[in-house]
Scaffold this active site. Structure first.
Site, PDB file in Angstrom:
ATOM      1  N   LYS A   1     100.573  77.098  80.151  1.00 56.23           N
ATOM      2  CA  LYS A   1     101.159  77.675  78.476  1.00 56.23           C
ATOM      3  C   LYS A   1     101.930  79.119  79.137  1.00 56.23           C
ATOM      4  CE  LYS A   1     100.156  79.308  74.320  1.00 56.23           C
ATOM      5  NZ  LYS A   1      99.110  79.508  73.265  1.00 56.23           N
TER       6      LYS A   1
ATOM      7  N   TYR B   1      96.549  78.823  81.131  1.00 59.27           N
ATOM      8  CA  TYR B   1      97.449  79.659  79.834  1.00 59.27           C
ATOM      9  C   TYR B   1      97.048  81.308  80.193  1.00 59.27           C
ATOM     10  CZ  TYR B   1      97.522  82.540  75.050  1.00 59.27           C
ATOM     11  OH  TYR B   1      98.114  82.799  73.578  1.00 59.27           O
TER      12      TYR B   1
ATOM     13  N   ILE C   1     103.126  74.509  73.039  1.00 59.08           N
ATOM     14  CA  ILE C   1     102.031  75.190  72.256  1.00 59.08           C
ATOM     15  C   ILE C   1     102.573  75.916  71.844  1.00 59.08           C
ATOM     16  CG2 ILE C   1      99.403  75.736  72.563  1.00 59.08           C
ATOM     17  CD1 ILE C   1      99.915  74.718  75.044  1.00 59.08           C
TER      18      ILE C   1
END
Length: 296
Positions: free
Chosen positions: A164, A136, A205
């Site tokens: 992400k 992330y 996401i």
């Protein structure tokens, strides 16, 4: 959704319903996860920033994951396992594995501005838990920027399978595709979804499906299949809401939209405070316009 790559498609970074006393409403959370999947979402991401993981006790955080798995099945659950140290993050990844989750999502070290060697060691340690890791990249909040070169190295060493991407810099998608073509790029900020889908994103996401899942799923499917007429129309209609995902008050905004859409948004735990009146009015106006347009 492909089970061996459960991060593909629309995964919702789930907001967490709380009772008025700010305890976790696990029954409402289970219903919410099931409702999201019933409305076309491919999976859920509990214990992300939108799920207020930073202010949960270890017991609450554990039960949130178990609740999501019971509601929608482990293959659809990719929990956030962020922690100050990699030993704790690995323990959360092991808990996710034991609960039956398909993968985990991991921020870089976020207690300090980590250098590249620390980042590599962090991801290597958590990968030892045995679940696929979705990195992330959120340099705004963590002050650690997972640039394409670092992501390519993490992927090349087998520590991550997807990322992400929340930097907002769409140009990175093309550089990353050159450096690590097998690394799955996932849109991480709602308000650059269309641009990243055109650039080859394999998933999203997402925040705003918490309030408007069907319309967000339709937007994603149109974007990744090249139906830019449909995608462009929906993106323009939804963008006044989607841009809140990149603002400081994103949790409060999304929960407010959920309330307006007839869902259980409710309060946040401190130190988050309610929206300012002008912010609340802006979210309300944009949400009511989307609902009036039939996007619920």
């Amino acid at each position: 959704m492909t089970d061996h790559r459960p991060w593909r498609g629309v995964l919702v970074a789930t907001a967490l319903p709380l009772h008025e006393d700010l305890s976790v409403d696990h029954d409402a959370y289970a219903e919410h996860c099931a409702w999201l999947v019933a409305n076309g979402c491919d999976g859920v991401v509990p214990n992300g920033s939108l799920g207020e993981y930073q202010v949960l006790t270890p017991e609450e955080r554990t039960r949130v994951v178990e609740t999501a798995v019971a509601a929608v099945g482990g293959a659809r659950v990719v929990p956030g396992v962020a922690a100050y140290g990699c030993a704790e993050a690995r323990r959360w990844a092991e808990q996710a594995r034991e609960a039956g989750c398909g993968a985990v999502m991991l921020l870089p070290p976020n207690a300090y501005r980590a250098d590249e060697r620390s980042v590599l060691a962090h991801y290597a340690e958590v990968a030892r838990a045995g679940l696929p890791v979705v990195a992330y990249n959120n340099p705004v909040d963590t002050k650690v920027d997972l640039v394409p070169e670092v992501l390519a190295r993490l992927h090349g060493e087998g520590h991550i399978q997807a990322v992400k991407e929340f930097s907002g810099d769409v140009r990175r998608a093309y550089r990353l595709a050159e450096l690590a073509p097998e690394l799955d790029l996932l849109a991480g900020a709602d308000d650059v979804l269309l641009e990243l889908a055109i650039a080859g994103a394999k998933g999203w996401i997402a925040g705003y499906p918490n309030a408007l899942p069907a319309a967000c799923v339709e937007l994603y499917r149109a974007a990744v299949t090249g139906d830019l007429v449909t995608a462009g129309r929906l993106y323009r209609q939804l963008h006044p809401l989607l841009r809140w995902d990149s603002k400081v008050e994103f949790v409060q905004a999304i929960k407010h939209s959920m309330d307006l859409a007839g869902r259980h948004g409710g309060p946040c735990r401190p130190p988050r405070v309610p929206l300012q009146p002008d912010q609340e009015a802006a979210v309300r106006a944009a949400t009511e316009k989307a609902l009036a347009a039939g996007l619920a």
